[in-house]
Design a protein around this motif. Structure first.
Motif, PDB file in Angstrom:
ATOM      1  N   PRO A   8       0.752  -1.168   0.659  1.00  0.00           N
ATOM      2  CA  PRO A   8       0.107   0.240   0.013  1.00  0.00           C
ATOM      3  C   PRO A   8       0.756   1.172   0.010  1.00  0.00           C
ATOM      4  N   PRO A   9       0.431   2.429  -0.418  1.00  0.00           N
ATOM      5  CA  PRO A   9       1.064   3.840  -0.423  1.00  0.00           C
ATOM      6  C   PRO A   9       1.639   3.782   0.951  1.00  0.00           C
ATOM      7  N   ARG A  10       3.101   4.580   1.005  1.00  0.00           N
ATOM      8  CA  ARG A  10       3.990   4.432   2.257  1.00  0.00           C
ATOM      9  C   ARG A  10       3.186   6.289   2.169  1.00  0.00           C
ATOM     10  N   THR A  11       3.412   6.013   4.549  1.00  0.00           N
ATOM     11  CA  THR A  11       2.879   7.459   4.432  1.00  0.00           C
ATOM     12  C   THR A  11       3.957   8.142   4.882  1.00  0.00           C
ATOM     13  N   PRO A  12       5.386   9.505   4.702  1.00  0.00           N
ATOM     14  CA  PRO A  12       6.225   9.856   5.230  1.00  0.00           C
ATOM     15  C   PRO A  12       6.550   9.951   6.831  1.00  0.00           C
ATOM     16  N   ARG A  20      23.638   0.665   6.051  1.00  0.00           N
ATOM     17  CA  ARG A  20      25.022   1.321   5.373  1.00  0.00           C
ATOM     18  C   ARG A  20      24.864   1.370   3.712  1.00  0.00           C
ATOM     19  N   SER A  21      23.696   0.492   3.206  1.00  0.00           N
ATOM     20  CA  SER A  21      23.021   0.463   1.675  1.00  0.00           C
ATOM     21  C   SER A  21      22.157   1.834   1.481  1.00  0.00           C
ATOM     22  N   GLY A  22      22.041   2.223   2.719  1.00  0.00           N
ATOM     23  CA  GLY A  22      20.953   3.065   2.160  1.00  0.00           C
ATOM     24  C   GLY A  22      19.534   3.496   2.692  1.00  0.00           C
ATOM     25  N   VAL A  23      18.562   3.667   2.812  1.00  0.00           N
ATOM     26  CA  VAL A  23      17.261   3.893   3.494  1.00  0.00           C
ATOM     27  C   VAL A  23      16.041   2.721   2.883  1.00  0.00           C
ATOM     28  N   HIS A  24      15.891   1.908   3.436  1.00  0.00           N
ATOM     29  CA  HIS A  24      14.791   0.689   3.150  1.00  0.00           C
ATOM     30  C   HIS A  24      13.690   0.994   3.789  1.00  0.00           C
ATOM     31  N   HIS A  25      12.489   1.573   2.818  1.00  0.00           N
ATOM     32  CA  HIS A  25      11.254   1.881   3.550  1.00  0.00           C
ATOM     33  C   HIS A  25      10.946  -0.065   4.304  1.00  0.00           C
ATOM     34  N   LEU A  26       9.607  -0.314   4.842  1.00  0.00           N
ATOM     35  CA  LEU A  26       9.235  -1.387   5.035  1.00  0.00           C
ATOM     36  C   LEU A  26       7.374  -1.223   5.870  1.00  0.00           C
ATOM     37  N   ASP A  27       6.639  -2.371   5.721  1.00  0.00           N
ATOM     38  CA  ASP A  27       5.524  -2.281   6.158  1.00  0.00           C
ATOM     39  C   ASP A  27       5.699  -3.367   7.462  1.00  0.00           C
ATOM     40  N   LEU A 126      22.363  -5.600   5.954  1.00  0.00           N
ATOM     41  CA  LEU A 126      22.398  -5.466   7.319  1.00  0.00           C
ATOM     42  C   LEU A 126      22.830  -5.813   8.403  1.00  0.00           C
ATOM     43  N   ALA A 127      24.247  -5.082   9.396  1.00  0.00           N
ATOM     44  CA  ALA A 127      24.240  -5.661  10.369  1.00  0.00           C
ATOM     45  C   ALA A 127      24.321  -4.517  11.118  1.00  0.00           C
ATOM     46  N   PRO A 128      24.819  -5.432  12.605  1.00  0.00           N
ATOM     47  CA  PRO A 128      24.680  -4.689  14.083  1.00  0.00           C
ATOM     48  C   PRO A 128      24.960  -3.085  13.220  1.00  0.00           C
ATOM     49  N   GLY A 129      24.775  -2.573  14.263  1.00  0.00           N
ATOM     50  CA  GLY A 129      24.685  -1.407  14.298  1.00  0.00           C
ATOM     51  C   GLY A 129      23.591  -0.378  13.091  1.00  0.00           C
ATOM     52  N   ASP A 130      22.771  -0.913  12.332  1.00  0.00           N
ATOM     53  CA  ASP A 130      22.102  -0.002  11.696  1.00  0.00           C
ATOM     54  C   ASP A 130      20.756  -0.278  12.313  1.00  0.00           C
ATOM     55  N   ARG A 131      19.595   0.556  12.047  1.00  0.00           N
ATOM     56  CA  ARG A 131      18.503   0.856  13.221  1.00  0.00           C
ATOM     57  C   ARG A 131      16.924   0.985  12.099  1.00  0.00           C
ATOM     58  N   LEU A 132      16.220   0.657  13.338  1.00  0.00           N
ATOM     59  CA  LEU A 132      15.325   0.118  12.342  1.00  0.00           C
ATOM     60  C   LEU A 132      13.999   1.517  13.102  1.00  0.00           C
TER      61      LEU A 132
END
Length: 505
Positions: A8-12, A20-27, A126-132
């Motif tokens: 579905p469409p994501r909200t901001p 480190r590989s970028g921002v990955h949007h998740l539902d 993904l690796a330790p230190g990344d963040r949700l």
């Protein structure tokens, strides 16, 4: 949980993984209650590539009843990744503190667990230190104040207490099924031995039951000496008498009516019991019987069905089996109902063999008129006719040279005659003295000889595999000697006789 379809469409302000590989949007769906965490992904479709399930206040997970592997991210209170677990397959368990990191230090206890589709860790590096990140779930700095009474301590232990007994029951069920599978294999083997005894023992029900019980000796403990074997055999016979039903489905009552041989009946002195001849079947008519719906070739097949009740050996599961079988029982077969009421599991074995002796009618033959025709037997008609010429080998041995002709003889050498007789029919278990069923079989063999003169005779005795090699070799030779003595004493004319003991080979 979301189906693996278009997102579905994501909200901001939606959830996203910062790596480190970028921002990955998740539902991401959040499971914050005990029931939601317990259900998790059990019996659910796989996660979509950009979907996740956040198990709040959960430092460890299991994958029981899941359909596919998953990736795990263990998070602290701020959503920072503490540990990554890739490709956790179904029916596994994982804990955030298990193992050590690259520096050799033990992992910290996680506050939350994020479940992702398998391959997500490798795909997003993904690796330790990344963040949700999610503004409603994780504060950017210090953890949000917790409301009194909202913290759920020991949730993972409670879930294990709930799921553990279920997994234990499944393990017991698999063990019980394995026991029944082994028993079924042994019952099939014993049924084959019973049919073999019946095929060479004039379709005698007593011979069939004796051979069946002897085939069950390993199922009742077997033994390494005569006393132990005798005890196992006694237990097997008791089980057959109390918990088994032997049905001879063929030859049927109607087959005995259609193909009874009065002359053979008088020769074998069977009294009122009818006899179906097993001699020269290849040269007999294939006409279908009026009441049986069979030919005489069909009537010379012995078909057995043995229903044997097996006691479940695994605790607790046996009661479940019994309750389930009672629920499924329709009551149409009182024998099945009787076995189930005893707490036994009915196991059915079928076998069909060619008769190797004349079938003598049992006391209560099975009635099955016109099998396959609703009780009205019909002639299937003549076999198909081919227009192809026959092969150019009237001897019936294309590509082979005829046997040599001996000097002074105008014909071919007579082929040796080989006759196989069942040791179960001739002798009792661990015995070398002929029993009544064996004497009847040898009388039939002498009748087929018709007073002919033979050059040589070789009698080879065998035993089963129970017992030592030396003992079996001696027993087999004594059995062969008993057969030789009976044949010679009752009129078999032969110049030279060899007696061989082959043991269990």
């Amino acid at each position: 949980m979301f189906q693996p379809t278009a997102a579905p469409p994501r909200t901001p302000d939606g959830a996203s993984l910062l790596s480190r590989s970028g921002v990955h949007h998740l539902d991401v769906r959040r499971a914050a209650t005990f029931g939601a965490r317990l259900r998790g992904l059990m019996l659910r479709p796989p996660l979509a590539p950009d979907a996740g399930l956040l198990l709040a206040d959960c430092p460890g997970v299991h994958t029981a009843f899941m359909r596919c592997a998953i990736d795990l991210l263990y998070l602290d209170r701020h959503g920072v990744v503490l540990k990554c677990v890739a490709d956790l397959r179904p029916w596994r368990a994982s804990d955030s503190r298990a193992g050590r990191d690259a520096a050799g230090r033990r992992h910290r206890r996680a506050a939350h667990t994020l479940e992702l589709a398998a391959g997500s860790i490798a795909r997003w590096q993904l690796a330790p230190g990344d963040r949700l990140r999610h503004p409603l779930w994780f504060a950017p700095a210090a953890p949000p104040p917790r409301q009194p009474g909202r913290r759920q301590r020991g949730a993972a232990l409670i879930e294990l207490v709930v799921v553990g007994p279920l997994l234990t029951m499944m393990g017991l069920g698999v063990t019980q099924y394995s026991q029944l599978f082994f028993a079924k294999n042994q019952l099939n083997h014993a049924t084959m031995l019973a049919a073999r005894a019946g095929s060479v023992g004039n379709a005698s029900i007593d011979s069939i039951k004796q051979a069946y019980a002897a085939g069950l000796v390993p199922l009742f403990g077997g033994g390494s000496n005569a006393a132990e074997l005798a005890e196992s055999l006694a237990n097997a016979r008791k089980s057959v008498d109390e918990n088994a039903y032997v049905d001879m489905l063929n030859p049927t009552k109607e087959a005995f009516a259609d193909f009874n041989d009065p002359a053979l009946q008088a020769t074998l002195k069977t009294g009122s019991k009818r006899v179906i001849s097993n001699r020269g079947l290849a040269f007999k008519s294939q006409q279908v019987g009026a009441t049986s719906g069979e030919t005489i070739q069909d009537a010379n097949l012995i078909k057995l069905r043995i229903i044997h009740g097996i006691s479940p050996a695994v605790p607790i599961v046996g009661r479940i089996y019994k309750a389930y079988l009672q629920w499924q029982d329709t009551g149409e077969d009182p024998r099945m109902t009787n076995l189930i009421s005893k707490g036994l599991v009915p196991v059915v074995s079928h076998v069909t063999l060619q008769m190797q002796s004349d079938a003598i009618e049992p006391a209560t033959p099975t009635s099955s008129p016109g099998a396959g025709n609703g009780g009205s037997p019909t002639d299937p008609g003549d076999p198909p006719v081919t227009s192809q010429p026959p092969p150019d080998c009237p001897q019936g041995s294309c590509g082979e040279s005829p046997p040599p002709t001996p000097p002074g003889d105008g014909g071919y050498c007579q082929a040796p005659i080989v006759t196989n007789l069942s040791a179960d029919t001739l002798f009792g278990f661990d015995q070398a003295n002929l029993q009544i069923s064996g004497i009847l079989q040898l009388k039939s063999l002498l009748a087929s000889a018709r007073g002919q003169h033979y050059d040589s005779l070789t009698v080879t005795g065998y035993t089963d595999q129970i017992g030592s090699d030396a003992y079996n070799l001696d027993l087999s030779r004594r059995r062969a000697q008993a057969v030789r003595d009976y044949l010679i004493d009752n009129g078999l004319v032969v110049d030279h006789v060899d007696v061989v003991g082959a043991g269990a080979t």
